[in-house]
Design a protein around this motif. Sequence first.
Motif, mmCIF file in Angstrom:
data_model
loop_
_atom_site.group_PDB
_atom_site.id
_atom_site.type_symbol
_atom_site.label_atom_id
_atom_site.label_comp_id
_atom_site.label_asym_id
_atom_site.label_seq_id
_atom_site.Cartn_x
_atom_site.Cartn_y
_atom_site.Cartn_z
ATOM 1 N N MET A 1 11.707 4.779 -9.697
ATOM 2 C CA MET A 1 10.914 4.178 -8.621
ATOM 3 C C MET A 1 11.618 4.340 -7.278
ATOM 4 O O MET A 1 10.986 4.675 -6.275
ATOM 5 C CB MET A 1 10.658 2.700 -8.918
ATOM 6 C CG MET A 1 9.796 2.477 -10.159
ATOM 7 S SD MET A 1 9.062 0.813 -10.258
ATOM 8 C CE MET A 1 10.513 -0.207 -10.328
ATOM 9 N N ALA A 2 12.934 4.100 -7.265
ATOM 10 C CA ALA A 2 13.678 4.219 -6.009
ATOM 11 C C ALA A 2 13.593 5.652 -5.485
ATOM 12 O O ALA A 2 13.360 5.889 -4.288
ATOM 13 C CB ALA A 2 15.134 3.801 -6.221
ATOM 14 N N ALA A 3 13.769 6.623 -6.403
ATOM 15 C CA ALA A 3 13.735 8.029 -5.998
ATOM 16 C C ALA A 3 12.354 8.413 -5.460
ATOM 17 O O ALA A 3 12.234 9.076 -4.423
ATOM 18 C CB ALA A 3 14.115 8.914 -7.189
ATOM 19 N N ASP A 4 11.297 7.957 -6.149
ATOM 20 C CA ASP A 4 9.932 8.275 -5.684
ATOM 21 C C ASP A 4 9.650 7.620 -4.338
ATOM 22 O O ASP A 4 8.987 8.200 -3.477
ATOM 23 C CB ASP A 4 8.896 7.789 -6.705
ATOM 24 C CG ASP A 4 8.856 8.694 -7.932
ATOM 25 O OD1 ASP A 4 9.392 9.811 -7.853
ATOM 26 O OD2 ASP A 4 8.298 8.269 -8.960
ATOM 27 N N LYS B 1 8.599 9.136 1.068
ATOM 28 C CA LYS B 1 8.695 8.603 2.427
ATOM 29 C C LYS B 1 7.838 7.351 2.647
ATOM 30 O O LYS B 1 7.073 7.265 3.618
ATOM 31 C CB LYS B 1 8.303 9.687 3.451
ATOM 32 C CG LYS B 1 9.133 10.975 3.332
ATOM 33 C CD LYS B 1 8.791 11.944 4.448
ATOM 34 C CE LYS B 1 9.357 13.337 4.210
ATOM 35 N NZ LYS B 1 10.807 13.392 3.924
ATOM 36 N N ALA B 2 7.968 6.399 1.765
ATOM 37 C CA ALA B 2 7.147 5.189 1.865
ATOM 38 C C ALA B 2 7.429 4.413 3.153
ATOM 39 O O ALA B 2 6.501 3.890 3.785
ATOM 40 C CB ALA B 2 7.369 4.299 0.647
ATOM 41 N N ASN B 3 8.697 4.345 3.560
ATOM 42 C CA ASN B 3 8.989 3.600 4.787
ATOM 43 C C ASN B 3 8.295 4.222 6.006
ATOM 44 O O ASN B 3 7.870 3.502 6.910
ATOM 45 C CB ASN B 3 10.505 3.498 5.017
ATOM 46 C CG ASN B 3 11.091 2.240 4.368
ATOM 47 O OD1 ASN B 3 10.446 1.625 3.516
ATOM 48 N ND2 ASN B 3 12.284 1.844 4.775
ATOM 49 N N GLU B 4 8.150 5.554 5.997
ATOM 50 C CA GLU B 4 7.427 6.187 7.107
ATOM 51 C C GLU B 4 5.952 5.812 7.076
ATOM 52 O O GLU B 4 5.335 5.562 8.120
ATOM 53 C CB GLU B 4 7.581 7.717 7.054
ATOM 54 C CG GLU B 4 8.987 8.146 7.469
ATOM 55 C CD GLU B 4 9.193 9.656 7.394
ATOM 56 O OE1 GLU B 4 8.205 10.411 7.544
ATOM 57 O OE2 GLU B 4 10.352 10.060 7.170
ATOM 58 N N TYR C 1 -0.914 6.322 -6.568
ATOM 59 C CA TYR C 1 -2.344 6.074 -6.398
ATOM 60 C C TYR C 1 -2.760 6.537 -5.008
ATOM 61 O O TYR C 1 -2.068 6.264 -4.035
ATOM 62 C CB TYR C 1 -2.672 4.576 -6.537
ATOM 63 C CG TYR C 1 -2.303 3.972 -7.868
ATOM 64 C CD1 TYR C 1 -1.916 4.767 -8.950
ATOM 65 C CD2 TYR C 1 -2.351 2.600 -8.051
ATOM 66 C CE1 TYR C 1 -1.573 4.199 -10.164
ATOM 67 C CE2 TYR C 1 -2.017 2.019 -9.262
ATOM 68 C CZ TYR C 1 -1.623 2.832 -10.309
ATOM 69 O OH TYR C 1 -1.291 2.259 -11.513
ATOM 70 N N GLU C 2 -3.924 7.167 -4.916
ATOM 71 C CA GLU C 2 -4.297 7.763 -3.637
ATOM 72 C C GLU C 2 -4.770 6.775 -2.586
ATOM 73 O O GLU C 2 -4.287 6.760 -1.466
ATOM 74 C CB GLU C 2 -5.337 8.852 -3.851
ATOM 75 C CG GLU C 2 -4.671 10.217 -3.760
ATOM 76 C CD GLU C 2 -5.670 11.321 -3.901
ATOM 77 O OE1 GLU C 2 -6.678 11.284 -3.174
ATOM 78 O OE2 GLU C 2 -5.445 12.212 -4.755
ATOM 79 N N ASP D 1 0.831 -1.202 0.000
ATOM 80 C CA ASP D 1 0.000 0.000 0.000
ATOM 81 C C ASP D 1 0.868 1.255 0.000
ATOM 82 O O ASP D 1 0.660 2.172 -0.809
ATOM 83 C CB ASP D 1 -0.909 -0.035 1.243
ATOM 84 C CG ASP D 1 -1.762 1.207 1.369
ATOM 85 O OD1 ASP D 1 -2.729 1.336 0.595
ATOM 86 O OD2 ASP D 1 -1.455 2.068 2.231
ATOM 87 N N ALA D 2 1.875 1.278 0.874
ATOM 88 C CA ALA D 2 2.763 2.441 0.949
ATOM 89 C C ALA D 2 3.544 2.611 -0.351
ATOM 90 O O ALA D 2 3.694 3.720 -0.875
ATOM 91 C CB ALA D 2 3.728 2.278 2.123
ATOM 92 N N MET D 3 4.033 1.495 -0.891
ATOM 93 C CA MET D 3 4.799 1.538 -2.126
ATOM 94 C C MET D 3 3.939 2.038 -3.285
ATOM 95 O O MET D 3 4.371 2.844 -4.111
ATOM 96 C CB MET D 3 5.326 0.136 -2.430
ATOM 97 C CG MET D 3 6.001 0.046 -3.784
ATOM 98 S SD MET D 3 5.759 -1.598 -4.516
ATOM 99 C CE MET D 3 5.660 -1.129 -6.246
ATOM 100 N N CYS D 4 2.718 1.548 -3.331
ATOM 101 C CA CYS D 4 1.800 1.895 -4.416
ATOM 102 C C CYS D 4 1.500 3.398 -4.405
ATOM 103 O O CYS D 4 1.475 4.049 -5.448
ATOM 104 C CB CYS D 4 0.526 1.067 -4.226
ATOM 105 S SG CYS D 4 -0.479 0.932 -5.678
ATOM 106 N N ARG D 5 1.315 3.953 -3.205
ATOM 107 C CA ARG D 5 1.099 5.403 -3.087
ATOM 108 C C ARG D 5 2.337 6.164 -3.524
ATOM 109 O O ARG D 5 2.258 7.122 -4.296
ATOM 110 C CB ARG D 5 0.802 5.767 -1.626
ATOM 111 C CG ARG D 5 -0.547 5.292 -1.127
ATOM 112 C CD ARG D 5 -0.641 5.435 0.394
ATOM 113 N NE ARG D 5 -1.787 4.705 0.921
ATOM 114 C CZ ARG D 5 -2.968 5.252 1.195
ATOM 115 N NH1 ARG D 5 -3.165 6.539 1.002
ATOM 116 N NH2 ARG D 5 -3.961 4.509 1.632
#
Lengths: 350, 350
Positions: free
Chosen positions: B313-316, B321-324, B173-174, B164-168
């Motif tokens: 992808m890595a930069a986005d 802040k996907a890990n957060e 995607y919202e 979910d975090a990665m997809c956002r």
Amino acid sequence: MQSAPRIAVDAMGGDFGPSAIVPGAVSAARERPIRLVLVGDTPRIEAELKKLDVSGLSVEVVHSTQVAEMTDKPADVVRRKKDASIVVAARLVKDGRADGVVSAGHTGATMACGMFILGRQPGVDRPALASIMPTEKRPMVLTDVGANLEAKSFHLFQFAVMADAMCRAVLGYEKPRLGLLSIGEEEGKGNSQVKEAFQMLRASSLNFLGNVEGRDIFRGETDIVVCDGFVGNVCLKLSEGLASSLGRMLKRELTTGLLSKLGTVLSMGALKRFKRLVDVSEYGGGLLLGLSAITIVCHGSSNPRSIHTAMRMAADYVSNKANETIAQTLAQNSDLTRFSRAKAANGNGA
Amino acid sequence: MQSAPRIAVDAMGGDFGPSAIVPGAVSAARERPIRLVLVGDTPRIEAELKKLDVSGLSVEVVHSTQVAEMTDKPADVVRRKKDASIVVAARLVKDGRADGVVSAGHTGATMACGMFILGRQPGVDRPALASIMPTEKRPMVLTDVGANLEAKSFHLFQFAVMADAMCRAVLGYEKPRLGLLSIGEEEGKGNSQVKEAFQMLRASSLNFLGNVEGRDIFRGETDIVVCDGFVGNVCLKLSEGLASSLGRMLKRELTTGLLSKLGTVLSMGALKRFKRLVDVSEYGGGLLLGLSAITIVCHGSSNPRSIHTAMRMAADYVSNKANETIAQTLAQNSDLTRFSRAKAANGNGA
């Protein structure tokens, strides 16, 4: 005709009932010797028969007053709907009045009738559902596609034995090439069940090629791919879904732009053949293996052509004595599964 | 530029080494702010850089003398090849000199470096590999595709949180629509892990739509599909394999007969677009989620275009802040997994 296989057909099953089932069954019996036992509402079956040429065919109609509805629970059909067409059909086999069952009705009810009325073939722990799939070369068998969501290693081994017999009897392959579905081709790849099954299969009398990966299934280099029913069901539905999605995407691409449109018209015949090649429904239904008699579960949407194919498969399965082959192969390899069966009985097997 | 994500790139990885990796990384940094940290043999990296326009870019080259070879065991690379480019790249992240890793080298070694050098993100029990797949509509995320061959229900739940975090972050995607892969859409369908994960997901803050079947994956009605790594790996490879097989079958059909051939020439543009649509390799590599920093594993055959996509992808992932987000969602839903974690700790969990 005395020796022709007798197939009990659930004439009431499927979206179209007798109007699809009866013509499909009759057309199969015109093609090769099959004694038809049509089970269901006699007036409706006879109305369909009147429209067809049945001269010289062996056609028996067995009346039944009930039908398994989609809303019925499978076990309830077996226990309470004693006169449902699928229950009567299974009982005819049990009583020795037919050699196999074909139904396009309620899948769960058909499977329950197979399990509880026909019962397992001696030596088989878990019946498995097998599906015939198209490949780039010749059709192949994928099993289990949904009867066992979890499978120990010796179950996977038995699935392989059953698929081997079925592949010989129904597809006519001499030494079916067998693959075990895993996530890498090397011997050590896979979960514990797969790794243990690998060892049994390699030591067996089957023509085992080793592990195969998802990408190999459609290349046609293996005739049988074995996996548990969760994985197999996902693979089956993924393949159907992806083929349809790609078909729609291709169509959308081809109808963009005038040149493309003209090109599409010119290549229409090829596109139609392509569609047929990838149409999984061409291959009849799922074969429930490991019961005392073959049971074929067709799609609810089956047309006469799919029923024809299913009837042919059932007849070939019986004529070519696939259940005897299964019994022989199991006996011949019984030492191989002894260890893992004992482990599983103690509650710690893979 | 000070705040642009710093991505450590294994410049030696993949079939083509620096000649594919360096141009791909540079082209991504031309497109958006990325600080490049290129790890490998300095003379070879600089030779590639000389061919490119790097004016205005932040490019650091970190020398390393070794390379993880395909024949190396993953754990041996971490333990013994301390100066392998992938080991050095992971260590740069560990030491705070980069924010993420991209490699097209030895997949197992990259995953081992992620696990043992970067380590798991707090709260995550099992990192998972995620793959972006094309659908009829917008791209979707499938996870796990091979990091965990068996998964308890709370692992599946965590895979969903991470996807979910990665997809956002990566696809933008919202409220990603989440599906749980099973063998039927109804709530009670699936094996015990899936049934238990269903309950957790339904009670969670995620946008959970319910079970999805294999046939649904490519329809594009869900943005994330969650499963264990055995099933996911089989699905990923099956999809690649089936798309290639269908492509070859279509080509064979289309090159039979003169009219078809003419039609094919006219619709060539559409067929090319179709091929690109179904080309899984367009979507960069697998994202290893749940580590202290994002790690992207690209195909060995990656061309500059695939590396470009992986860098983006890595930069986005870092910028957004996907890990957060993962940490927050895990904290917010921590009650849901407590029961199944305790059961698993006692050795009887699904």
